[in-house]
Write a protein that holds these residues in place. Structure first.
Motif, PDB file in Angstrom:
ATOM      1  N   THR A 187      12.729  11.207 -11.648  1.00 57.12           N
ATOM      2  CA  THR A 187      12.490  10.600 -10.336  1.00 57.12           C
ATOM      3  C   THR A 187      11.605  11.491  -9.477  1.00 57.12           C
ATOM      4  N   THR A 188      11.904  12.770  -9.430  1.00 56.28           N
ATOM      5  CA  THR A 188      11.123  13.703  -8.625  1.00 56.28           C
ATOM      6  C   THR A 188       9.674  13.754  -9.100  1.00 56.28           C
ATOM      7  N   ALA A 189       9.466  13.741 -10.396  1.00 55.43           N
ATOM      8  CA  ALA A 189       8.099  13.751 -10.934  1.00 55.43           C
ATOM      9  C   ALA A 189       7.340  12.496 -10.505  1.00 55.43           C
ATOM     10  N   ILE A 190       8.005  11.355 -10.526  1.00 55.18           N
ATOM     11  CA  ILE A 190       7.370  10.098 -10.103  1.00 55.18           C
ATOM     12  C   ILE A 190       7.009  10.169  -8.622  1.00 55.18           C
ATOM     13  N   TYR A 191       7.957  10.603  -7.792  1.00 54.52           N
ATOM     14  CA  TYR A 191       7.694  10.699  -6.355  1.00 54.52           C
ATOM     15  C   TYR A 191       6.558  11.680  -6.079  1.00 54.52           C
ATOM     16  N   ARG A 192       6.533  12.802  -6.782  1.00 56.20           N
ATOM     17  CA  ARG A 192       5.465  13.784  -6.596  1.00 56.20           C
ATOM     18  C   ARG A 192       4.107  13.167  -6.945  1.00 56.20           C
ATOM     19  N   GLU A 193       4.067  12.458  -8.064  1.00 55.95           N
ATOM     20  CA  GLU A 193       2.820  11.803  -8.487  1.00 55.95           C
ATOM     21  C   GLU A 193       2.351  10.800  -7.437  1.00 55.95           C
TER      22      GLU A 193
ATOM     23  N   PRO B 201       0.788  -1.224   0.000  1.00 56.40           N
ATOM     24  CA  PRO B 201       0.000   0.000   0.000  1.00 56.40           C
ATOM     25  C   PRO B 201       0.827   1.285   0.000  1.00 56.40           C
ATOM     26  N   ASP B 202       2.119   1.226   0.405  1.00 53.85           N
ATOM     27  CA  ASP B 202       2.841   2.482   0.613  1.00 53.85           C
ATOM     28  C   ASP B 202       4.362   2.348   0.484  1.00 53.85           C
ATOM     29  N   LEU B 203       4.814   1.483  -0.395  1.00 55.50           N
ATOM     30  CA  LEU B 203       6.251   1.266  -0.540  1.00 55.50           C
ATOM     31  C   LEU B 203       6.707   1.595  -1.957  1.00 55.50           C
ATOM     32  N   VAL B 204       7.790   2.369  -2.039  1.00 61.66           N
ATOM     33  CA  VAL B 204       8.446   2.657  -3.311  1.00 61.66           C
ATOM     34  C   VAL B 204       9.868   2.124  -3.197  1.00 61.66           C
ATOM     35  N   VAL B 205      10.257   1.317  -4.188  1.00 61.36           N
ATOM     36  CA  VAL B 205      11.608   0.762  -4.238  1.00 61.36           C
ATOM     37  C   VAL B 205      12.280   1.344  -5.475  1.00 61.36           C
TER      38      VAL B 205
ATOM     39  N   SER C 289       0.981  12.345  -4.248  1.00 55.85           N
ATOM     40  CA  SER C 289      -0.337  12.987  -4.356  1.00 55.85           C
ATOM     41  C   SER C 289      -1.440  12.068  -3.818  1.00 55.85           C
ATOM     42  N   GLN C 290      -1.141  10.779  -3.727  1.00 59.91           N
ATOM     43  CA  GLN C 290      -2.083   9.811  -3.179  1.00 59.91           C
ATOM     44  C   GLN C 290      -1.816   9.520  -1.700  1.00 59.91           C
ATOM     45  N   GLY C 291      -0.727  10.061  -1.177  1.00 56.38           N
ATOM     46  CA  GLY C 291      -0.378   9.861   0.224  1.00 56.38           C
ATOM     47  C   GLY C 291       1.102   9.588   0.368  1.00 56.38           C
ATOM     48  N   PRO C 292       1.649   9.821   1.569  1.00 54.68           N
ATOM     49  CA  PRO C 292       3.080   9.597   1.775  1.00 54.68           C
ATOM     50  C   PRO C 292       3.429   8.116   1.683  1.00 54.68           C
ATOM     51  N   PHE C 293       4.697   7.858   1.411  1.00 60.36           N
ATOM     52  CA  PHE C 293       5.149   6.485   1.213  1.00 60.36           C
ATOM     53  C   PHE C 293       6.517   6.276   1.854  1.00 60.36           C
ATOM     54  N   PHE C 294       6.826   5.006   2.089  1.00 57.33           N
ATOM     55  CA  PHE C 294       8.157   4.602   2.505  1.00 57.33           C
ATOM     56  C   PHE C 294       8.994   4.425   1.241  1.00 57.33           C
ATOM     57  N   LEU C 295      10.271   4.768   1.333  1.00 57.59           N
ATOM     58  CA  LEU C 295      11.160   4.664   0.183  1.00 57.59           C
ATOM     59  C   LEU C 295      12.362   3.807   0.530  1.00 57.59           C
ATOM     60  N   ILE C 296      12.558   2.752  -0.261  1.00 54.04           N
ATOM     61  CA  ILE C 296      13.791   1.979  -0.208  1.00 54.04           C
ATOM     62  C   ILE C 296      14.553   2.362  -1.460  1.00 54.04           C
ATOM     63  N   VAL C 297      15.754   2.870  -1.290  1.00 50.61           N
ATOM     64  CA  VAL C 297      16.524   3.341  -2.443  1.00 50.61           C
ATOM     65  C   VAL C 297      17.900   2.676  -2.444  1.00 50.61           C
ATOM     66  N   ASP C 298      18.138   1.888  -3.489  1.00 53.77           N
ATOM     67  CA  ASP C 298      19.398   1.169  -3.644  1.00 53.77           C
ATOM     68  C   ASP C 298      20.379   2.070  -4.384  1.00 53.77           C
TER      69      ASP C 298
ATOM     70  N   TRP D  74       6.370  13.979   1.577  1.00 56.38           N
ATOM     71  CA  TRP D  74       6.039  12.879   0.674  1.00 56.38           C
ATOM     72  C   TRP D  74       6.389  11.529   1.304  1.00 56.38           C
ATOM     73  N   LEU D  75       7.270  11.545   2.302  1.00 51.96           N
ATOM     74  CA  LEU D  75       7.896  10.313   2.782  1.00 51.96           C
ATOM     75  C   LEU D  75       7.520   9.978   4.219  1.00 51.96           C
ATOM     76  N   LEU D  76       7.385   8.679   4.453  1.00 49.44           N
ATOM     77  CA  LEU D  76       7.186   8.159   5.805  1.00 49.44           C
ATOM     78  C   LEU D  76       8.506   7.684   6.398  1.00 49.44           C
ATOM     79  N   GLY D  77       9.474   7.416   5.558  1.00 50.61           N
ATOM     80  CA  GLY D  77      10.795   6.960   5.969  1.00 50.61           C
ATOM     81  C   GLY D  77      11.587   6.556   4.745  1.00 50.61           C
ATOM     82  N   VAL D  78      12.910   6.538   4.903  1.00 54.14           N
ATOM     83  CA  VAL D  78      13.798   6.186   3.801  1.00 54.14           C
ATOM     84  C   VAL D  78      14.818   5.167   4.307  1.00 54.14           C
ATOM     85  N   VAL D  79      15.007   4.111   3.526  1.00 54.76           N
ATOM     86  CA  VAL D  79      16.061   3.143   3.819  1.00 54.76           C
ATOM     87  C   VAL D  79      16.985   3.114   2.616  1.00 54.76           C
ATOM     88  N   TYR D  80      18.244   3.449   2.847  1.00 52.43           N
ATOM     89  CA  TYR D  80      19.258   3.398   1.805  1.00 52.43           C
ATOM     90  C   TYR D  80      19.909   2.023   1.811  1.00 52.43           C
ATOM     91  N   VAL D  81      20.029   1.431   0.652  1.00 54.08           N
ATOM     92  CA  VAL D  81      20.691   0.137   0.507  1.00 54.08           C
ATOM     93  C   VAL D  81      22.048   0.360  -0.152  1.00 54.08           C
TER      94      VAL D  81
END
Length: 136
Positions: free
Chosen positions: A38-44, A19-23, A47-56, A78-85
């Motif tokens: 990337t910024t345009a995708i995250y903004r889009e 429901p709320d994860l972007v990888v 717009s439906q709600g904040p998300f968690f981001l895992i970014v490798d 935009w973000l609920l949290g970020v995990v860097y891989v």
């Protein structure tokens, strides 16, 4: 947002998992055009709600223009949290500096975490989701 979505551009890939994860996986040098995409995708997505981001970022590097674009255009709300891989020392230092900046904006709920693998990152995401669900 209920459906999986995926974007590929250059050597980079962004995937939304309900429901709320972007990888996101970045490979090679990321320039200004990739940063804008990337910024345009995250903004889009936001717009439906904040998300968690895992970014490798293990096999990636940001050029100066891309880094400046992200600093100026990404929004913590935009973000609920970020995990860097796979972040190296410099990437970790930059993320920690962003954490301090976020703290001073009053949005201290945003965590920047680090993992060695995507599996570890997903485990951190699940833990953070459970913690935030208890608070809500």
């Amino acid at each position: 947002m209920t459906a999986h979505r995926e974007w590929m551009f250059g050597t980079n890939r962004v995937r939304f998992e309900p429901p709320d994860l972007v990888v996101a996986k970045y490979s090679g040098l990321t320039g200004l055009e990739e940063a804008r995409r990337t910024t345009a995708i995250y903004r889009e997505l936001a717009s439906q709600g904040p998300f968690f981001l895992i970014v490798d970022v293990a096999d990636s590097e940001l050029d100066k223009q891309a880094r400046e674009h992200f600093i100026q255009n990404l929004r913590t709300e935009w973000l609920l949290g970020v995990v860097y891989v796979g972040a190296d020392f410099i990437q970790k230092a930059a993320a920690k500096a962003m954490t301090i900046a976020v703290y001073f904006t009053g949005k201290s709920h945003l965590d920047f975490l680090f993992a060695n693998t995507e599996a570890e990152a997903r485990a951190l995401y699940e833990r953070k989701r459970k913690e935030q669900a208890r608070v809500a």
